[in-house]
Design an enzyme around this catalytic site. Structure first.
Site, PDB file in Angstrom:
ATOM      1  N   ASN A 178     -12.447   4.928  -5.546  1.00 51.26           N
ATOM      2  CA  ASN A 178     -10.992   5.036  -5.598  1.00 51.26           C
ATOM      3  C   ASN A 178     -10.427   5.485  -4.255  1.00 51.26           C
ATOM      4  O   ASN A 178     -11.019   6.305  -3.555  1.00 51.26           O
ATOM      5  CB  ASN A 178     -10.568   6.002  -6.700  1.00 51.26           C
TER       6      ASN A 178
ATOM      7  N   CYS B   7      -7.106  -0.382  17.700  1.00 50.11           N
ATOM      8  CA  CYS B   7      -8.056   0.522  18.371  1.00 50.11           C
ATOM      9  C   CYS B   7      -8.739   1.489  17.399  1.00 50.11           C
ATOM     10  O   CYS B   7      -9.584   2.273  17.803  1.00 50.11           O
ATOM     11  CB  CYS B   7      -7.372   1.299  19.496  1.00 50.11           C
TER      12      CYS B   7
ATOM     13  N   HIS C  75     -14.552   3.297  -0.509  1.00 50.48           N
ATOM     14  CA  HIS C  75     -13.580   2.263  -0.129  1.00 50.48           C
ATOM     15  C   HIS C  75     -12.393   2.847   0.623  1.00 50.48           C
ATOM     16  O   HIS C  75     -11.318   2.261   0.637  1.00 50.48           O
ATOM     17  CB  HIS C  75     -13.128   1.475  -1.373  1.00 50.48           C
TER      18      HIS C  75
ATOM     19  N   TYR D 289       0.835  -1.220   0.000  1.00 50.68           N
ATOM     20  CA  TYR D 289       0.000   0.000   0.000  1.00 50.68           C
ATOM     21  C   TYR D 289       0.864   1.263   0.000  1.00 50.68           C
ATOM     22  O   TYR D 289       0.473   2.272  -0.587  1.00 50.68           O
ATOM     23  CB  TYR D 289      -0.985  -0.005   1.175  1.00 50.68           C
TER      24      TYR D 289
ATOM     25  N   THR E  38     -15.760   1.908 -13.991  1.00 54.22           N
ATOM     26  CA  THR E  38     -15.841   0.818 -13.005  1.00 54.22           C
ATOM     27  C   THR E  38     -16.384  -0.440 -13.670  1.00 54.22           C
ATOM     28  O   THR E  38     -17.262  -0.359 -14.531  1.00 54.22           O
ATOM     29  CB  THR E  38     -16.702   1.210 -11.776  1.00 54.22           C
TER      30      THR E  38
ATOM     31  N   ASN F 277     -17.169   3.833 -20.360  1.00 56.18           N
ATOM     32  CA  ASN F 277     -16.204   2.746 -20.156  1.00 56.18           C
ATOM     33  C   ASN F 277     -15.803   2.210 -21.522  1.00 56.18           C
ATOM     34  O   ASN F 277     -16.671   2.038 -22.386  1.00 56.18           O
ATOM     35  CB  ASN F 277     -16.880   1.627 -19.328  1.00 56.18           C
TER      36      ASN F 277
HETATM   37  C1  BJW Z   1     -11.658   2.643 -18.010  1.00 56.22           C
HETATM   38  C2  BJW Z   1     -10.457   3.171 -18.471  1.00 56.22           C
HETATM   39  C3  BJW Z   1     -10.487   4.505 -18.908  1.00 56.22           C
HETATM   40  C4  BJW Z   1     -10.097   1.143 -17.888  1.00 56.22           C
HETATM   41  N1  BJW Z   1     -11.643   5.196 -18.859  1.00 56.22           N
HETATM   42  N2  BJW Z   1     -12.785   3.359 -17.974  1.00 56.22           N
HETATM   43  C5  BJW Z   1     -18.787 -13.501  -2.943  1.00 56.22           C
HETATM   44  C6  BJW Z   1     -17.653 -13.915  -2.262  1.00 56.22           C
HETATM   45  C7  BJW Z   1     -16.968 -13.046  -1.416  1.00 56.22           C
HETATM   46  C8  BJW Z   1     -17.413 -11.756  -1.220  1.00 56.22           C
HETATM   47  C9  BJW Z   1     -18.542 -11.364  -1.902  1.00 56.22           C
HETATM   48  C10 BJW Z   1     -19.219 -12.206  -2.753  1.00 56.22           C
HETATM   49  N3  BJW Z   1     -20.264 -11.537  -3.298  1.00 56.22           N
HETATM   50  C11 BJW Z   1     -20.227 -10.285  -2.831  1.00 56.22           C
HETATM   51  C12 BJW Z   1     -19.207 -10.179  -1.969  1.00 56.22           C
HETATM   52  C13 BJW Z   1     -18.838  -8.977  -1.246  1.00 56.22           C
HETATM   53  C14 BJW Z   1     -17.648  -8.270  -1.834  1.00 56.22           C
HETATM   54  C15 BJW Z   1     -17.745  -8.255  -3.349  1.00 56.22           C
HETATM   55  O1  BJW Z   1     -18.433  -7.473  -3.945  1.00 56.22           O
HETATM   56  N4  BJW Z   1     -16.996  -9.145  -4.022  1.00 56.22           N
HETATM   57  C16 BJW Z   1     -17.100  -9.279  -5.479  1.00 56.22           C
HETATM   58  C17 BJW Z   1     -15.708  -9.133  -6.076  1.00 56.22           C
HETATM   59  C18 BJW Z   1     -17.717 -10.614  -5.770  1.00 56.22           C
HETATM   60  N5  BJW Z   1     -17.728  -6.952  -1.292  1.00 56.22           N
HETATM   61  C19 BJW Z   1     -17.205  -6.646  -0.125  1.00 56.22           C
HETATM   62  O2  BJW Z   1     -16.583  -7.456   0.554  1.00 56.22           O
HETATM   63  C20 BJW Z   1     -17.450  -5.244   0.368  1.00 56.22           C
HETATM   64  N6  BJW Z   1     -17.954  -5.262   1.676  1.00 56.22           N
HETATM   65  C21 BJW Z   1     -19.133  -5.778   1.973  1.00 56.22           C
HETATM   66  O3  BJW Z   1     -19.831  -6.312   1.148  1.00 56.22           O
HETATM   67  O4  BJW Z   1     -19.480  -5.613   3.298  1.00 56.22           O
HETATM   68  C22 BJW Z   1     -20.570  -6.373   3.814  1.00 56.22           C
HETATM   69  C23 BJW Z   1     -19.998  -7.617   4.381  1.00 56.22           C
HETATM   70  C24 BJW Z   1     -19.353  -7.544   5.569  1.00 56.22           C
HETATM   71  C25 BJW Z   1     -18.843  -8.703   6.118  1.00 56.22           C
HETATM   72  C26 BJW Z   1     -18.941  -9.913   5.422  1.00 56.22           C
HETATM   73  C27 BJW Z   1     -19.566  -9.938   4.180  1.00 56.22           C
HETATM   74  C28 BJW Z   1     -20.090  -8.782   3.653  1.00 56.22           C
HETATM   75  C29 BJW Z   1     -16.137  -4.472   0.417  1.00 56.22           C
HETATM   76  C30 BJW Z   1     -15.535  -4.317  -0.924  1.00 56.22           C
HETATM   77  C31 BJW Z   1     -14.185  -3.614  -0.788  1.00 56.22           C
HETATM   78  C32 BJW Z   1     -13.491  -3.513  -2.130  1.00 56.22           C
HETATM   79  N7  BJW Z   1     -12.145  -3.175  -1.898  1.00 56.22           N
HETATM   80  C33 BJW Z   1     -11.286  -2.921  -3.054  1.00 56.22           C
HETATM   81  C34 BJW Z   1      -9.870  -2.695  -2.529  1.00 56.22           C
HETATM   82  C35 BJW Z   1      -9.776  -1.325  -1.860  1.00 56.22           C
HETATM   83  C36 BJW Z   1      -8.410  -1.094  -1.323  1.00 56.22           C
HETATM   84  C37 BJW Z   1      -7.373  -1.075  -2.406  1.00 56.22           C
HETATM   85  O5  BJW Z   1      -7.388  -0.166  -3.258  1.00 56.22           O
HETATM   86  O6  BJW Z   1      -6.539  -1.983  -2.399  1.00 56.22           O
HETATM   87  O7  BJW Z   1     -11.764  -1.774  -3.764  1.00 56.22           O
HETATM   88  S1  BJW Z   1     -11.302  -4.217  -4.267  1.00 56.22           S
HETATM   89  C38 BJW Z   1     -11.173  -3.143  -5.650  1.00 56.22           C
HETATM   90  O8  BJW Z   1     -12.380  -3.257  -6.443  1.00 56.22           O
HETATM   91  C39 BJW Z   1     -11.170  -1.711  -5.075  1.00 56.22           C
HETATM   92  C40 BJW Z   1     -12.075  -1.005  -6.034  1.00 56.22           C
HETATM   93  O9  BJW Z   1     -12.580   0.178  -5.459  1.00 56.22           O
HETATM   94  C41 BJW Z   1     -13.126  -2.027  -6.327  1.00 56.22           C
HETATM   95  C42 BJW Z   1     -13.888  -1.777  -7.614  1.00 56.22           C
HETATM   96  O10 BJW Z   1     -13.039  -1.839  -8.706  1.00 56.22           O
HETATM   97  P1  BJW Z   1     -13.262  -0.872  -9.955  1.00 56.22           P
HETATM   98  O11 BJW Z   1     -13.039   0.516  -9.543  1.00 56.22           O
HETATM   99  O12 BJW Z   1     -14.532  -1.195 -10.604  1.00 56.22           O
HETATM  100  O13 BJW Z   1     -11.995  -1.288 -10.859  1.00 56.22           O
HETATM  101  P2  BJW Z   1     -11.890  -2.493 -11.914  1.00 56.22           P
HETATM  102  O14 BJW Z   1     -10.451  -2.708 -12.158  1.00 56.22           O
HETATM  103  O15 BJW Z   1     -12.698  -3.652 -11.529  1.00 56.22           O
HETATM  104  O16 BJW Z   1     -12.571  -1.885 -13.223  1.00 56.22           O
HETATM  105  C43 BJW Z   1     -11.962  -0.818 -13.919  1.00 56.22           C
HETATM  106  C44 BJW Z   1     -12.879  -0.447 -15.067  1.00 56.22           C
HETATM  107  O17 BJW Z   1     -12.338   0.696 -15.694  1.00 56.22           O
HETATM  108  C45 BJW Z   1     -12.973  -1.539 -16.145  1.00 56.22           C
HETATM  109  O18 BJW Z   1     -14.350  -1.750 -16.463  1.00 56.22           O
HETATM  110  C46 BJW Z   1     -12.242  -0.931 -17.354  1.00 56.22           C
HETATM  111  O19 BJW Z   1     -12.809  -1.309 -18.600  1.00 56.22           O
HETATM  112  C47 BJW Z   1     -12.432   0.535 -17.095  1.00 56.22           C
HETATM  113  N8  BJW Z   1     -11.386   1.402 -17.661  1.00 56.22           N
HETATM  114  N9  BJW Z   1      -9.491   2.251 -18.417  1.00 56.22           N
HETATM  115  C48 BJW Z   1     -12.738   4.621 -18.412  1.00 56.22           C
HETATM  116  N10 BJW Z   1      -9.349   5.134 -19.413  1.00 56.22           N
HETATM  117 ZN    ZN Z   2      -4.257   1.798  18.607  1.00 58.16          ZN
END
Ligand code: BJW
Ligand code: ZN
Length: 262
Positions: A110, A138, A127, A75, A205, A230
């Site tokens: 982001n 803590c 996020h 990170y 996204t 996108n």
């Molecule tokens: C362009 C471009 C250009 C390229 N112009 N476009 C089954 C199993 C396990 C878990 C789950 C499950 N089903 C659901 C879940 C829950 C899980 C989830 O959704 N998982 C799925 C993957 C299946 N979600 C969670 O766990 C969330 N919490 C939650 O649900 O809480 C309730 C709960 C609590 C306790 C137990 C269970 C549930 C939390 C999600 C946290 C996501 N964290 C991350 C990492 C953040 C830290 C870090 O940066 O390291 O967040 S993961 C990563 O994905 C990051 C992003 O914000 C997030 C979304 O990604 P994004 O932004 O869409 O990026 P990409 O790469 O996917 O897409 C990029 C896009 O851009 C593409 O479409 C390209 O085409 C496009 N692009 N160039 C315009 N120039």
């Molecule tokens: Zn502490």
């Protein structure tokens, strides 16, 4: 007839009218918006972070418990990349949209600060942020030292700092898989969805990660016109009324220009 340069052929008049008339626009951004600033996305083939790194070894609470140095170093490497990057025309176009519509709610997945540095004052960070770490034990916030992180090359382990209150390890202030989104952020999203959103722009996204991916559907159910920008097809294609295929840094400025002749 040749298309007018001020009206790119792929931006329909109906969308321009909807934007001109909109009183409340919600903009939901993902990693694609920062891609043209040189920040890698997560799931793009070749360039995506999850192509090169295992999410479960880096972006989960158990990963941090198992190997805090690996996770903190990764990170810090990403924070350094962001600090060396600049906002791109997509970030700037969103600032311009805000100047034209009575109300704009910016929701970003982001963890960078490029929206803020472009001039968007209060994005909702669903996020979390690379710039707001906190204690893993803590939860007290930790103030990062000024300047870019020292020596966090990709893959280098770096010991996380210790919390000055309890001595616990400091963790990145981002939302990992399985963790809940910050309460205040999700409350702000729910409130915005209830407040007559006319147009929702989903930009850069993959619409795969929940609950963020449910926001456009919810906006649609509340009567908003859903527009996606996108270069690739996503899960949102079927819900969006308009799919503008292209890079955000090109499509968004063209959309602003065509809508308000800026
Ligand atoms: C362009 C471009 C250009 C390229 N112009 N476009 C089954 C199993 C396990 C878990 C789950 C499950 N089903 C659901 C879940 C829950 C899980 C989830 O959704 N998982 C799925 C993957 C299946 N979600 C969670 O766990 C969330 N919490 C939650 O649900 O809480 C309730 C709960 C609590 C306790 C137990 C269970 C549930 C939390 C999600 C946290 C996501 N964290 C991350 C990492 C953040 C830290 C870090 O940066 O390291 O967040 S993961 C990563 O994905 C990051 C992003 O914000 C997030 C979304 O990604 P994004 O932004 O869409 O990026 P990409 O790469 O996917 O897409 C990029 C896009 O851009 C593409 O479409 C390209 O085409 C496009 N692009 N160039 C315009 N120039
Ligand atoms: Zn502490």
């Amino acid at each position: 007839m040749r298309p007018s340069p001020a009206m790119p052929p792929d931006i329909p008049e109906q969308l321009l009218c909807a934007l001109r008339d909109a009183r409340h626009v919600i903009v939901l951004t993902g990693a694609g918006v920062s891609a043209e600033s040189g920040i890698p996305t997560f799931r793009d083939a070749m360039a995506g972070l999850w192509e090169r790194f295992e999410a479960e070894n880096l972006a989960t609470p158990s990963a941090f418990r198992n190997d805090p140095e690996l996770v903190w170093g990764w990170y810090e490497w990403r924070r350094m990349q962001v600090m060396q990057a600049e906002p791109n025309p997509a970030h700037l176009a969103i600032v311009k949209i805000a100047l034209h519509v009575p109300r704009l709610t910016l929701i970003t997945q982001n963890v960078d600060d490029l929206h803020e540095r472009a001039g968007s004052s209060t994005p909702i960070h669903l996020h979390g942020s690379l710039f707001h770490p906190r204690c893993f034990a803590c939860a007290r916030p930790y103030t990062l030292p000024p300047g870019t992180p020292r020596e966090p090359t990709n893959g280098r382990r770096v010991a996380p700092p210790k919390c000055s209150h309890c001595g616990g390890r400091v963790r990145p202030g981002v939302v990992w898989f399985g963790e809940s989104l910050p309460d205040h952020a999700w409350r702000a999203v729910t409130k915005a969805l209830e407040q007559d959103c006319d147009v929702l722009l989903s930009i850069g996204t993959s619409s795969l990660v929940y609950p963020a991916a449910s926001i456009p559907t919810q906006a649609c159910e509340h009567g908003a016109l859903v527009v996606q920008i996108n270069p690739a097809a996503t899960e949102l294609d079927e819900i969006a009324s308009f799919n503008l295929r292209g890079r955000a840094g090109e499509v968004l400025p063209a959309l602003v220009q065509a809508t308000w002749k800026d």
